[in-house]
Scaffold this active site. Structure first.
Site, PDB file in Angstrom:
ATOM      1  N   SER A 143       0.882  -1.173   0.000  1.00 59.84           N
ATOM      2  CA  SER A 143       0.000   0.000   0.000  1.00 59.84           C
ATOM      3  C   SER A 143       0.913   1.213   0.000  1.00 59.84           C
ATOM      4  CB  SER A 143      -0.835   0.001   1.287  1.00 59.84           C
ATOM      5  OG  SER A 143      -1.402   1.279   1.531  1.00 59.84           O
ATOM      6  N   TYR A 156      -2.455  -1.359  10.201  1.00 63.57           N
ATOM      7  CA  TYR A 156      -2.451  -1.635   8.757  1.00 63.57           C
ATOM      8  C   TYR A 156      -1.113  -1.204   8.146  1.00 63.57           C
ATOM      9  CZ  TYR A 156      -4.187  -1.333   3.881  1.00 63.57           C
ATOM     10  OH  TYR A 156      -4.373  -1.474   2.530  1.00 63.57           O
TER      11      TYR A 156
HETATM   12  P1  NAD Z   1     -11.517  -5.563  -0.872  1.00 64.44           P
HETATM   13  O1  NAD Z   1     -11.913  -5.480   0.535  1.00 64.44           O
HETATM   14  O2  NAD Z   1     -12.546  -5.342  -1.914  1.00 64.44           O
HETATM   15  O3  NAD Z   1     -10.841  -6.971  -1.205  1.00 64.44           O
HETATM   16  C1  NAD Z   1     -10.095  -7.694  -0.280  1.00 64.44           C
HETATM   17  C2  NAD Z   1     -10.335  -9.170  -0.533  1.00 64.44           C
HETATM   18  O4  NAD Z   1      -9.532  -9.916   0.404  1.00 64.44           O
HETATM   19  C3  NAD Z   1     -11.802  -9.575  -0.300  1.00 64.44           C
HETATM   20  O5  NAD Z   1     -12.256 -10.374  -1.354  1.00 64.44           O
HETATM   21  C4  NAD Z   1     -11.730 -10.339   1.012  1.00 64.44           C
HETATM   22  O6  NAD Z   1     -12.743 -11.330   1.153  1.00 64.44           O
HETATM   23  C5  NAD Z   1     -10.341 -10.941   0.922  1.00 64.44           C
HETATM   24  N1  NAD Z   1      -9.860 -11.379   2.235  1.00 64.44           N
HETATM   25  C6  NAD Z   1      -9.935 -10.728   3.418  1.00 64.44           C
HETATM   26  N2  NAD Z   1      -9.428 -11.494   4.398  1.00 64.44           N
HETATM   27  C7  NAD Z   1      -9.030 -12.657   3.825  1.00 64.44           C
HETATM   28  C8  NAD Z   1      -8.418 -13.843   4.309  1.00 64.44           C
HETATM   29  N3  NAD Z   1      -8.130 -13.995   5.603  1.00 64.44           N
HETATM   30  N4  NAD Z   1      -8.134 -14.822   3.430  1.00 64.44           N
HETATM   31  C9  NAD Z   1      -8.424 -14.672   2.118  1.00 64.44           C
HETATM   32  N5  NAD Z   1      -9.011 -13.594   1.594  1.00 64.44           N
HETATM   33  C10 NAD Z   1      -9.306 -12.588   2.454  1.00 64.44           C
HETATM   34  O7  NAD Z   1     -10.344  -4.499  -1.026  1.00 64.44           O
HETATM   35  P2  NAD Z   1      -9.241  -4.269  -2.167  1.00 64.44           P
HETATM   36  O8  NAD Z   1      -9.042  -2.815  -2.300  1.00 64.44           O
HETATM   37  O9  NAD Z   1      -9.534  -5.048  -3.392  1.00 64.44           O
HETATM   38  O10 NAD Z   1      -7.941  -4.854  -1.430  1.00 64.44           O
HETATM   39  C11 NAD Z   1      -6.981  -5.644  -2.092  1.00 64.44           C
HETATM   40  C12 NAD Z   1      -5.615  -5.367  -1.513  1.00 64.44           C
HETATM   41  O11 NAD Z   1      -5.218  -4.036  -1.821  1.00 64.44           O
HETATM   42  C13 NAD Z   1      -5.526  -5.472   0.009  1.00 64.44           C
HETATM   43  O12 NAD Z   1      -4.323  -6.094   0.371  1.00 64.44           O
HETATM   44  C14 NAD Z   1      -5.515  -4.030   0.462  1.00 64.44           C
HETATM   45  O13 NAD Z   1      -4.888  -3.868   1.720  1.00 64.44           O
HETATM   46  C15 NAD Z   1      -4.744  -3.398  -0.658  1.00 64.44           C
HETATM   47  N6  NAD Z   1      -4.929  -1.948  -0.790  1.00 64.44           N
HETATM   48  C16 NAD Z   1      -6.161  -1.418  -1.028  1.00 64.44           C
HETATM   49  C17 NAD Z   1      -6.302  -0.046  -1.166  1.00 64.44           C
HETATM   50  C18 NAD Z   1      -7.633   0.609  -1.448  1.00 64.44           C
HETATM   51  O14 NAD Z   1      -7.717   1.842  -1.375  1.00 64.44           O
HETATM   52  N7  NAD Z   1      -8.669  -0.117  -1.800  1.00 64.44           N
HETATM   53  C19 NAD Z   1      -5.175   0.781  -1.046  1.00 64.44           C
HETATM   54  C20 NAD Z   1      -3.935   0.200  -0.802  1.00 64.44           C
HETATM   55  C21 NAD Z   1      -3.821  -1.164  -0.681  1.00 64.44           C
END
Ligand code: NAD
Length: 265
Positions: A143, A156
């Site tokens: 991130s 986080y």
């Molecule tokens: P999201 O919440 O839509 O997707 C996250 C996915 O991870 C979901 O499908 C959820 O069910 C799955 N998940 C959660 N816990 C789990 C576990 N224990 N085992 C397996 N799967 C699990 O959010 P996203 O934005 O698609 O996030 C994807 C990645 O990107 C994450 O690592 C998040 O930290 C990172 N990220 C997101 C953002 C943002 O702004 N959306 C910014 C920086 C980083």
């Protein structure tokens, strides 16, 4: 010809958000994709949808990334279905907002378990398979809070900084086995994590996107929130053997310029 023809890539957290877009894009580029998540119904639907349309194919596996046994089972299922694994995207993650001094230990540990231990277990379970397949790639999802601080996301941010450290060590240790390891560092991306309106099936998604764009218009130099498809394109670049052949051990920020510096307007 696809960029990932012949590849088999396991993507965690692929039932929705960035992971789902990565699964769809990778399959469209010829990969066979293992869609892994704890959201079984959504994950099954994504895999079925891809399986019908993509150049590759897809399989859903239930995988809680913090559970060692789940990794063993997922790897076995994937190998049985597709014969090998030569790519991994550690994408699953969770976010909690809390002031650091008010964060319960249980919450801190929960974030470490999913975000940090999950990525470690993924590398440990899948890297030997990638090596046995003759080499390949690992993309970890950090991130922009993995390279800078942000108030109220202490647990986080700690896990995301750790993922970058893990990425560098893995790159050093696995290079000799033909495995490149990099990290994506997204800024604000329009998924359920940053935009909970996306979780409400009755919500107008266009309206939700516009509201989020409004919020980031002033904060982010490019004037909008990022799209999960844009992160998927970066993950594809880092997974493609041709496009990123000489890149390993690096974090790649994708944030619309948010971290470029201090904005004065
Ligand atoms: P999201 O919440 O839509 O997707 C996250 C996915 O991870 C979901 O499908 C959820 O069910 C799955 N998940 C959660 N816990 C789990 C576990 N224990 N085992 C397996 N799967 C699990 O959010 P996203 O934005 O698609 O996030 C994807 C990645 O990107 C994450 O690592 C998040 O930290 C990172 N990220 C997101 C953002 C943002 O702004 N959306 C910014 C920086 C980083």
């Amino acid at each position: 010809m696809g960029k990932l023809d012949g590849r088999v890539v396991l993507i965690t957290g692929a039932a929705r958000g960035q992971g789902e877009q990565e699964a769809r894009l990778f399959a469209a580029e010829g990969a066979r994709v293992v869609v892994a998540d704890v959201l079984d119904d959504q994950g099954e639907d994504v895999a079925k949808d891809i399986g019908g349309g993509g150049a590759g194919g897809a399989l859903y596996v239930h995988l809680d990334v913090s559970a060692e046994d789940d990794w063993t089972a997922a790897v076995a299922t994937a190998k049985e279905a597709f014969g090998k694994i030569d790519g991994l995207v550690n994408n699953a993650g969770i976010l909690r907002f809390n002031e650091l001094t008010a964060t319960p230990l249980e919450e801190f540990r929960q974030l470490m378990d999913v975000n940090q231990v999950g990525a470690f277990l993924g590398i440990r379970a899948v890297a030997p398979e990638i090596a046995a397949a003759g080499g390949g790639t690992i993309v970890n999802t950090a991130s922009f809070t993995g390279v800078t601080g942000m108030a109220y996301v202490g647990a986080y941010a700690a896990t995301k900084h750790a993922i970058i450290g893990l990425t560098k060590v893995a790159a050093l240790e696995l290079a000799g086995k033909g495995i490149r390891v990099n990290a994506v560092c997204p800024g604000a991306i329009d998924t359920a994590m940053s935009n909970p309106a996306r979780l409400d099936p009755g919500s107008d998604t266009e309206e939700a996107a516009e509201a989020l764009d409004g919020l980031y218009r002033r904060l982010v130099p490019l004037g909008r929130v990022g799209r999960p498809q844009e992160v998927a394109r970066l993950a594809l670049f880092l997974t493609s053997e041709e496009d990123s052949a000489y890149i390993t051990g690096q974090p790649f920020v994708i944030d619309g310029g948010w971290l470029a510096g201090v904005s004065v307007i």
